[in-house]
Design a protein around this motif. Structure first.
Motif, PDB file in Angstrom:
ATOM      1  N   MET A  92       3.697   0.263   6.534  1.00 59.46           N
ATOM      2  CA  MET A  92       2.975   0.004   7.764  1.00 59.46           C
ATOM      3  C   MET A  92       3.714  -1.013   8.621  1.00 59.46           C
ATOM      4  N   ARG A  93       4.205  -2.073   7.955  1.00 54.05           N
ATOM      5  CA  ARG A  93       4.905  -3.101   8.710  1.00 54.05           C
ATOM      6  C   ARG A  93       6.110  -2.482   9.398  1.00 54.05           C
ATOM      7  N   GLU A  94       6.756  -1.580   8.654  1.00 52.53           N
ATOM      8  CA  GLU A  94       7.935  -0.965   9.222  1.00 52.53           C
ATOM      9  C   GLU A  94       7.572  -0.118  10.439  1.00 52.53           C
ATOM     10  N   LEU A  95       6.420   0.566  10.332  1.00 47.94           N
ATOM     11  CA  LEU A  95       6.014   1.433  11.439  1.00 47.94           C
ATOM     12  C   LEU A  95       5.750   0.642  12.716  1.00 47.94           C
ATOM     13  N   THR A  96       5.148  -0.549  12.575  1.00 46.45           N
ATOM     14  CA  THR A  96       4.732  -1.267  13.774  1.00 46.45           C
ATOM     15  C   THR A  96       5.741  -2.325  14.223  1.00 46.45           C
ATOM     16  N   ARG A  97       6.881  -2.372  13.540  1.00 43.42           N
ATOM     17  CA  ARG A  97       7.903  -3.350  13.905  1.00 43.42           C
ATOM     18  C   ARG A  97       8.398  -3.093  15.339  1.00 43.42           C
ATOM     19  N   VAL A  98       8.501  -4.144  16.123  1.00 46.18           N
ATOM     20  CA  VAL A  98       8.993  -3.979  17.494  1.00 46.18           C
ATOM     21  C   VAL A  98      10.503  -4.171  17.517  1.00 46.18           C
ATOM     22  N   ARG A  99      11.196  -3.162  17.994  1.00 48.93           N
ATOM     23  CA  ARG A  99      12.656  -3.301  18.066  1.00 48.93           C
ATOM     24  C   ARG A  99      13.045  -3.866  19.419  1.00 48.93           C
ATOM     25  N   TYR A 123      -0.035  10.905  18.843  1.00 51.26           N
ATOM     26  CA  TYR A 123      -0.894  10.583  19.975  1.00 51.26           C
ATOM     27  C   TYR A 123      -2.270  11.217  19.808  1.00 51.26           C
ATOM     28  N   ILE A 124      -2.307  12.398  19.220  1.00 45.22           N
ATOM     29  CA  ILE A 124      -3.596  13.055  18.971  1.00 45.22           C
ATOM     30  C   ILE A 124      -4.428  12.193  18.028  1.00 45.22           C
ATOM     31  N   LYS A 125      -3.759  11.667  17.007  1.00 45.43           N
ATOM     32  CA  LYS A 125      -4.431  10.788  16.052  1.00 45.43           C
ATOM     33  C   LYS A 125      -4.968   9.542  16.765  1.00 45.43           C
ATOM     34  N   LEU A 126      -4.161   8.971  17.623  1.00 50.60           N
ATOM     35  CA  LEU A 126      -4.587   7.798  18.385  1.00 50.60           C
ATOM     36  C   LEU A 126      -5.802   8.151  19.242  1.00 50.60           C
ATOM     37  N   GLY A 127      -5.730   9.323  19.861  1.00 48.62           N
ATOM     38  CA  GLY A 127      -6.848   9.802  20.682  1.00 48.62           C
ATOM     39  C   GLY A 127      -8.118   9.917  19.859  1.00 48.62           C
ATOM     40  N   GLN A 128      -7.977  10.394  18.626  1.00 50.07           N
ATOM     41  CA  GLN A 128      -9.160  10.555  17.775  1.00 50.07           C
ATOM     42  C   GLN A 128      -9.750   9.201  17.411  1.00 50.07           C
ATOM     43  N   GLU A 169      -3.445  -1.727  13.744  1.00 54.44           N
ATOM     44  CA  GLU A 169      -3.248  -1.809  12.303  1.00 54.44           C
ATOM     45  C   GLU A 169      -3.947  -0.637  11.615  1.00 54.44           C
ATOM     46  N   LEU A 170      -5.186  -0.396  12.035  1.00 56.44           N
ATOM     47  CA  LEU A 170      -5.960   0.715  11.472  1.00 56.44           C
ATOM     48  C   LEU A 170      -5.221   2.023  11.684  1.00 56.44           C
ATOM     49  N   PHE A 171      -4.682   2.165  12.875  1.00 58.91           N
ATOM     50  CA  PHE A 171      -3.991   3.378  13.251  1.00 58.91           C
ATOM     51  C   PHE A 171      -2.738   3.580  12.392  1.00 58.91           C
ATOM     52  N   ALA A 172      -1.930   2.527  12.269  1.00 59.72           N
ATOM     53  CA  ALA A 172      -0.699   2.629  11.485  1.00 59.72           C
ATOM     54  C   ALA A 172      -1.028   2.903  10.025  1.00 59.72           C
ATOM     55  N   GLU A 173      -2.068   2.226   9.536  1.00 58.15           N
ATOM     56  CA  GLU A 173      -2.432   2.394   8.141  1.00 58.15           C
ATOM     57  C   GLU A 173      -2.925   3.814   7.881  1.00 58.15           C
ATOM     58  N   THR A 174      -3.769   4.279   8.802  1.00 57.89           N
ATOM     59  CA  THR A 174      -4.318   5.617   8.699  1.00 57.89           C
ATOM     60  C   THR A 174      -3.210   6.645   8.612  1.00 57.89           C
ATOM     61  N   ILE A 175      -2.333   6.574   9.576  1.00 54.81           N
ATOM     62  CA  ILE A 175      -1.324   7.614   9.649  1.00 54.81           C
ATOM     63  C   ILE A 175      -0.346   7.455   8.485  1.00 54.81           C
ATOM     64  N   GLY A 176      -0.076   6.210   8.091  1.00 58.78           N
ATOM     65  CA  GLY A 176       0.790   5.983   6.942  1.00 58.78           C
ATOM     66  C   GLY A 176       0.206   6.595   5.675  1.00 58.78           C
ATOM     67  N   GLY A 197      -7.763  10.989   3.681  1.00 53.68           N
ATOM     68  CA  GLY A 197      -6.694  10.297   4.377  1.00 53.68           C
ATOM     69  C   GLY A 197      -7.113   8.901   4.818  1.00 53.68           C
ATOM     70  N   ILE A 198      -8.378   8.738   5.173  1.00 51.99           N
ATOM     71  CA  ILE A 198      -8.864   7.410   5.582  1.00 51.99           C
ATOM     72  C   ILE A 198      -9.986   6.999   4.644  1.00 51.99           C
ATOM     73  N   THR A 199      -9.787   5.935   3.920  1.00 50.66           N
ATOM     74  CA  THR A 199     -10.823   5.452   3.021  1.00 50.66           C
ATOM     75  C   THR A 199     -11.125   3.999   3.368  1.00 50.66           C
ATOM     76  N   GLY A 200     -12.409   3.704   3.559  1.00 48.32           N
ATOM     77  CA  GLY A 200     -12.799   2.341   3.905  1.00 48.32           C
ATOM     78  C   GLY A 200     -12.883   1.486   2.651  1.00 48.32           C
ATOM     79  N   ARG A 201     -12.359   0.297   2.744  1.00 54.19           N
ATOM     80  CA  ARG A 201     -12.424  -0.629   1.607  1.00 54.19           C
ATOM     81  C   ARG A 201     -12.787  -2.017   2.093  1.00 54.19           C
TER      82      ARG A 201
END
Ligand SMILES: Nc1ncnc2c1ncn2[C@@H]1O[C@H](COP(=O)(O)OP(=O)(O)O)[C@@H](O)[C@H]1O
Ligand SMILES: [Mg+2]
Length: 497
Positions: A1-8, A61-66, A185-192, A305-309
């Motif tokens: 997740m950290r890797e996904l959201t890293r800003v280059r 983007y579809i996931k983000l939209g959802q 964070e939720l988004f990155a985690e979800t998709i990850g 795919g998405i589990t609440g904890r």
């Protein structure tokens, strides 16, 4: 997740250009056409153009939209209702591609695992598609197969988003309550999580385990989880037990088949809440496509795919919140919101109670006129923002699930008395799990106190005389409030002009 959201420092140029080429005209056309037509038209226009652009930009983007579409009450209504239309129906991958993925991941020819494998998928969404199949043992299964290109595509999209997002912050009006960092964070985690089916299988086992432990002696559990195959799970391939049932949305067919849909919904809700308050684990993505109703009335949960904890601290805070709501203890409720992380830890509980007038009898919102409603909403939002209120991530998923259950009541249980039902659920938690709950909270079971109808009533905004309220009536009340607010909005625009 950290890797996904890293800003280059440098954007991935080609990919960024593609995004700008699609989003640019969408925003530009809105700017030229809809922006001046009043707030509602402006937001509606922008939302529609963004939704179409997101569909073109693909899965990430579809996931983000959802995720945005689940933000009812947090994002502008126009955006939420528009993004509900975000279509996640992508042409299926060819069978040759599916075969290749399965064989690569399982390391064997298809025929050495499956006696039969349907070439046409049951469902195809942007990340994966699902095929019915039969194992050599004869067992009926479904095989969830990930699209081969998706992993690379999501990484590329995230790289662009991580670079674009800081440029947009502050320029696009979003209520601060939405808690953008938690959303991302939720988004990155979800998709990850969705990109690795081994995590999904683990989630399935966790939830199944919690259900088994909450109702160990129950002859017929209200919720079932398909069993993932112990050896046929890989990053891109998930083989699991196939379950059969009615599509969730089809209440009429179920009722015609003699299923008591109100009973099904309530039993499922209780099992869901038990898992949450006793173990802190819940299905985080309830929607019609992820649920089936088995002919015996049990509800099958699909798609983990998405589990609440909730961590232990969060779970105990949530438990305290629910118990305080049951006994109408306002102080304890506000304190529990603090422990949950929705309010800052050092919040002055008495001030919150005084500001929001939580210690006063509620005023039924249907008795207010447009101006009073608008003021009330403005004041509450202002106070909450002033405290620095935030929606923690797990709570976001929980609220989203509850909105879905609420929507399902409209077709499955329209004539159920929501007051009596809420009372019954809270009493059930106390009588069935009282000893455990008391132990968790470190109090004597007798100190849990009885469930109070008064608190339930005021949480629905009803004054004291009301004895019952069906879901149908509840919806009528909401329609009335919404219409009044819109009318107020319109007449205000009229005078402004
Ligand atoms: N175990 C199962 N038994 C029967 N049908 C299933 C099962 N798992 C998935 N499906 C079907 O496949 C569809 C998509 O599966 P899902 O796991 O929700 O994938 P996605 O993550 O793409 O939404 C479901 O809506 C359901 O119709
Ligand atoms: Mg699904």
């Amino acid at each position: 997740m950290r890797e996904l959201t890293r800003v280059r420092t440098l954007p991935p140029v080609g990919a960024a250009l593609r995004v700008i080429r699609v989003l640019g005209p969408a925003i530009g056309l809105w700017y030229v056409w809809d922006r001046r037509g009043g707030v509602s038209r402006s937001r509606g226009g922008l939302s529609r153009r963004l939704r179409i652009a997101f569909e073109r930009l693909g899965p990430t983007y579809i996931k983000l939209g959802q995720i945005l579409s689940a933000g009812e009450g947090v994002f502008p209504e126009e955006l939420v209702s528009e993004f509900r239309l975000c279509r996640d129906q992508v042409p299926a991958e060819s069978f040759a591609t599916v075969r290749r993925t399965v064989e690569e991941d399982l390391g064997r020819p298809l025929e050495s695992v499956f006696a039969s494998f349907d070439e046409i998928p049951i469902a195809a969404a942007s990340i994966a598609q699902v095929h019915a199949a039969r194992l050599l043992s004869g067992e009926e299964v479904v095989v969830k197969v990930q699209r081969p290109e998706i992993d690379r595509q999501v990484r590329r999209d995230f790289a662009v988003m991580a670079w674009l997002a800081p440029l947009l912050v502050g320029r696009i009006p979003v209520a601060a309550l939405a808690n953008p960092p938690a959303l991302i964070e939720l988004f990155a985690e979800t998709i990850g999580e969705e990109l690795d089916f081994r995590l999904e299988a683990e989630n399935m086992l966790d939830v199944a385990h919690v259900l088994a432990r909450t109702a160990p002696d129950s002859p017929r559990r209200a919720l079932v989880v398909p069993r993932p195959h112990p050896t046929l799970v890989s990053r891109r391939v998930l083989v699991m037990e196939r379950l059969h049932g009615y599509p969730w949305g089809d209440a009429a067919t179920m009722q015609a088949a003699g299923i008591d849909t109100a009973q099904v919904l309530m039993a499922a809700l209780i099992a869901f809440l038990e898992g949450l308050v006793l173990f802190g684990v819940f299905h985080g993505d309830l929607h019609a496509g992820n649920l089936l109703v088995c002919p015996d009335g049990r509800v099958a949960l699909l798609d983990f795919g998405i589990t609440g904890r909730l961590d232990e601290r969060g779970r105990l805070a949530f438990l305290r919140l629910v118990m305080a709501a049951a006994t109408n203890d306002v102080r304890a409720q506000v304190a529990a919101m603090g422990e949950l992380g929705a309010l800052p830890g050092d919040i002055d509980v008495d001030r919150v109670i005084a500001d929001l007038r939580l210690d006063q009898p509620v005023i039924d919102p249907t008795t207010m006129d447009a101006e009073q409603l608008t003021n009330e909403i403005r004041e509450i939002t202002k106070s909450l923002l002033g405290y620095g209120a935030r929606m923690p991530k797990a709570l976001m998923l929980f609220v989203k699930d509850m909105l879905f259950i609420d929507g399902s009541m409209a077709t499955m249980a329209p004539d159920v008395d929501v007051l009596a039902q809420t009372f019954a659920i809270l009493s059930h938690l106390q009588t069935t799990h009282g000893t455990r709950i008391a132990q968790d909270l470190g109090i004597n079971p007798s100190a849990l106190g009885g469930v109070e109808l008064a608190g339930i009533r005021s949480s629905f905004g009803l004054d004291e005389e009301v004895e019952r309220l069906t879901h149908r009536e509840l919806q009528a009340r909401r329609r009335l409030i919404r219409a009044r607010l819109q009318q107020g909005h319109r007449s205000k625009q009229g005078t402004d002009r």
